[in-house]
Design a protein around this motif. Structure first.
Motif, PDB file in Angstrom:
ATOM      1  N   UNK A 129      -2.676   5.311  51.359  1.00 33.39           N
ATOM      2  CA  UNK A 129      -1.900   6.070  52.352  1.00 33.39           C
ATOM      3  C   UNK A 129      -2.019   7.577  52.204  1.00 33.39           C
ATOM      4  N   UNK A 130      -2.347   8.058  50.984  1.00 36.95           N
ATOM      5  CA  UNK A 130      -2.431   9.503  50.768  1.00 36.95           C
ATOM      6  C   UNK A 130      -3.874  10.024  50.782  1.00 36.95           C
ATOM      7  N   UNK A 131      -4.832   9.161  51.034  1.00 35.59           N
ATOM      8  CA  UNK A 131      -6.247   9.570  51.033  1.00 35.59           C
ATOM      9  C   UNK A 131      -6.540  10.406  52.272  1.00 35.59           C
ATOM     10  N   UNK A 132      -7.187  11.549  52.061  1.00 33.02           N
ATOM     11  CA  UNK A 132      -7.495  12.462  53.172  1.00 33.02           C
ATOM     12  C   UNK A 132      -8.986  12.661  53.409  1.00 33.02           C
ATOM     13  N   UNK A 133      -9.811  12.375  52.391  1.00 33.93           N
ATOM     14  CA  UNK A 133     -11.238  12.708  52.503  1.00 33.93           C
ATOM     15  C   UNK A 133     -12.088  11.592  53.098  1.00 33.93           C
ATOM     16  N   UNK A 134     -11.579  10.363  53.103  1.00 31.66           N
ATOM     17  CA  UNK A 134     -12.402   9.226  53.517  1.00 31.66           C
ATOM     18  C   UNK A 134     -11.626   8.330  54.468  1.00 31.66           C
ATOM     19  N   UNK A 135     -12.396   7.638  55.302  1.00 33.26           N
ATOM     20  CA  UNK A 135     -11.806   6.651  56.216  1.00 33.26           C
ATOM     21  C   UNK A 135     -12.709   5.428  56.243  1.00 33.26           C
ATOM     22  N   UNK A 136     -12.198   4.267  56.644  1.00 35.10           N
ATOM     23  CA  UNK A 136     -13.038   3.073  56.719  1.00 35.10           C
ATOM     24  C   UNK A 136     -14.284   3.329  57.565  1.00 35.10           C
ATOM     25  N   UNK A 137     -15.419   2.829  57.058  1.00 29.41           N
ATOM     26  CA  UNK A 137     -16.698   3.013  57.735  1.00 29.41           C
ATOM     27  C   UNK A 137     -17.545   4.117  57.155  1.00 29.41           C
ATOM     28  N   UNK A 138     -16.936   5.037  56.394  1.00 31.37           N
ATOM     29  CA  UNK A 138     -17.699   6.135  55.797  1.00 31.37           C
ATOM     30  C   UNK A 138     -18.659   5.613  54.729  1.00 31.37           C
ATOM     31  N   UNK A 139     -19.831   6.242  54.628  1.00 31.65           N
ATOM     32  CA  UNK A 139     -20.730   5.982  53.506  1.00 31.65           C
ATOM     33  C   UNK A 139     -20.214   6.730  52.284  1.00 31.65           C
ATOM     34  N   UNK A 140     -20.216   6.062  51.132  1.00 33.06           N
ATOM     35  CA  UNK A 140     -19.654   6.678  49.932  1.00 33.06           C
ATOM     36  C   UNK A 140     -20.438   6.257  48.704  1.00 33.06           C
ATOM     37  N   UNK A 141     -20.327   7.062  47.661  1.00 35.06           N
ATOM     38  CA  UNK A 141     -21.003   6.773  46.402  1.00 35.06           C
ATOM     39  C   UNK A 141     -20.038   6.873  45.233  1.00 35.06           C
ATOM     40  N   UNK A 142     -20.364   6.155  44.162  1.00 37.41           N
ATOM     41  CA  UNK A 142     -19.614   6.238  42.909  1.00 37.41           C
ATOM     42  C   UNK A 142     -20.638   6.306  41.782  1.00 37.41           C
ATOM     43  N   UNK A 143     -20.427   7.243  40.875  1.00 38.19           N
ATOM     44  CA  UNK A 143     -21.364   7.432  39.778  1.00 38.19           C
ATOM     45  C   UNK A 143     -20.826   6.940  38.447  1.00 38.19           C
ATOM     46  N   UNK A 144     -21.039   7.751  37.403  1.00 34.38           N
ATOM     47  CA  UNK A 144     -20.796   7.305  36.029  1.00 34.38           C
ATOM     48  C   UNK A 144     -19.344   7.375  35.590  1.00 34.38           C
ATOM     49  N   UNK A 145     -18.488   8.020  36.385  1.00 33.72           N
ATOM     50  CA  UNK A 145     -17.088   8.163  35.964  1.00 33.72           C
ATOM     51  C   UNK A 145     -16.162   7.898  37.143  1.00 33.72           C
ATOM     52  N   UNK A 146     -14.978   7.356  36.826  1.00 31.05           N
ATOM     53  CA  UNK A 146     -14.029   6.995  37.879  1.00 31.05           C
ATOM     54  C   UNK A 146     -12.649   7.624  37.686  1.00 31.05           C
ATOM     55  N   UNK A 147     -12.459   8.370  36.596  1.00 30.90           N
ATOM     56  CA  UNK A 147     -11.173   9.046  36.401  1.00 30.90           C
ATOM     57  C   UNK A 147     -11.297  10.030  35.235  1.00 30.90           C
ATOM     58  N   UNK A 148     -10.377  11.001  35.212  1.00 32.59           N
ATOM     59  CA  UNK A 148     -10.244  11.931  34.088  1.00 32.59           C
ATOM     60  C   UNK A 148      -8.814  12.447  34.105  1.00 32.59           C
TER      61      UNK A 148
END
Length: 350
Positions: free
Chosen positions: A75-94
């Motif tokens: 509900x608080x996500x602002x940068x992405x919406x369903x259907x967008x192409x996205x990537x995830x690399x070597x880290x998922x949090x800090x």
């Protein structure tokens, strides 16, 4: 929690096999991604086979080079919406609060959460990687993928791409600089593409004369067979920067001596045993020897945008997930040009 299909290894000697894993339900800041392609990195093989000092927790689901499509957002996500192409690399949090995080260097955060085999603060146990149908990641660690790029070739950019882009950028590789790339494998071939796109004069060093044609195709201006002492001597004291991608034992001094005054050689390969360094190789030209791993999130996005502008992707061989064990065996023999990319649609048939 919800369940999703994956490929995991149950022990250091077990093959990767079909499995079902749990993913967390979305929190308000999370993005859920359907994984379309996942690259195979050499570190996947090391981790699965527990070759890095006993740190592997089983079952392990490897994979930290993902591209896919957003399916849901919190509900608080602002940068992405369903259907967008996205990537995830070597880290998922800090932690987001340390000096490194505050300067965009999350990869050096002391409380970094890696994409797989890292403590999972949401579900307990360890994190699971990209050899799976879907993943849920905090939006701060999700990357936007340019729509014009081939997705199979884009996946390895999330590790091999940023690993080579970051040191080239950090050490100021620009037009007119002379740059060497040692080794023409999964990392080296990306280093060549980036250095050429930055406008540098690019020289590839290889032990294999048979790689000359491919090095030139990828963007090298010259190719030097490193075992030829005369060829090496012609370049003595002339390089601004050398990217060393070799993970096997080799003579680093031979390359230090090719640097000009204040030149730099950066290691991105990780040889198993320490390299022997002659102090004089450094002292006589005020030369620099350094290391680098990946990049922060902002720099990784910069890299992806640069690849979109210059149409740069990794050279890949696309395989179904069912051939992943065969791919690992081939990786040990360097039998791939230059990265494997798993078509994750193949997982749906499991």
């Amino acid at each position: 929690m919800y369940n999703t299909k994956a490929y995991s290894a149950a022990s250091a000697t077990s093959p990767l096999a079909s499995d079902t894993i749990a993913r967390r339900d979305l929190t308000e800041h999370d993005v859920q991604i359907e994984i379309l392609f996942c690259g195979i990195c050499h570190s996947d093989l090391h981790m699965v086979r527990n070759e890095w000092g006993g740190g592997t927790v089983y079952p392990i689901v490897p994979g930290h080079e993902m591209v896919g499509r957003v399916t849901q957002v919190g509900s608080a996500v602002t940068k992405y919406k369903p259907g967008d192409l996205a990537g995830v690399g070597c880290m998922v949090d800090s932690d987001g609060t340390c000096p490194n995080c505050k300067t965009g260097l999350e990869q050096f955060c002391p409380n970094l959460t890696l994409t797989y085999n890292s403590p999972d603060k949401h579900l307990g146990g360890v994190t699971y990687g990209g050899y799976s149908d879907s993943i849920v990641v905090d939006e701060r660690f999700v990357l936007r993928v340019p729509a014009n790029l081939d997705l199979a070739g884009t996946a390895p950019l999330l590790c091999a791409g940023i690993t080579t882009y970051s040191p080239l950028r950090h050490w100021g590789v620009t037009e007119g600089k002379k740059v060497g790339v040692v080794g023409l494998g999964g990392l080296g071939h990306m280093g060549v593409k980036f250095a050429r796109a930055f406008g540098a004069h690019v020289v590839v060093f290889t032990t294999s004369p048979g790689k000359t044609e491919d090095a030139l195709r990828l963007g090298a201006h010259e190719v030097v067979v490193s075992r030829n002492a005369d060829e090496m001597q012609k370049h003595a004291g002339s390089f601004d920067f050398i990217l060393d991608t070799v993970s096997a034992k080799h003579d680093i001094n031979a390359y230090l001596n090719l640097l000009r005054l204040d030149g730099n050689i950066t290691l991105v390969g990780a040889p198993e045993k320490p390299l022997e360094i002659s102090a004089f190789s450094l002292i006589m030209g005020r030369r620099n020897l350094s290391g680098s791993n990946i990049g922060g999130i902002a720099e990784t996005q910069e890299m992806l945008d640069f690849c979109g502008e210059h149409n740069i992707t990794a050279d890949v061989e696309v395989i179904p997930i069912q051939k992943v064990n065969e791919a690992y065996d081939r990786l040990l023999k360097s039998d791939v040009k230059y990265r494997f990319s798993i078509d994750m649609a193949s997982l749906k048939s499991e």
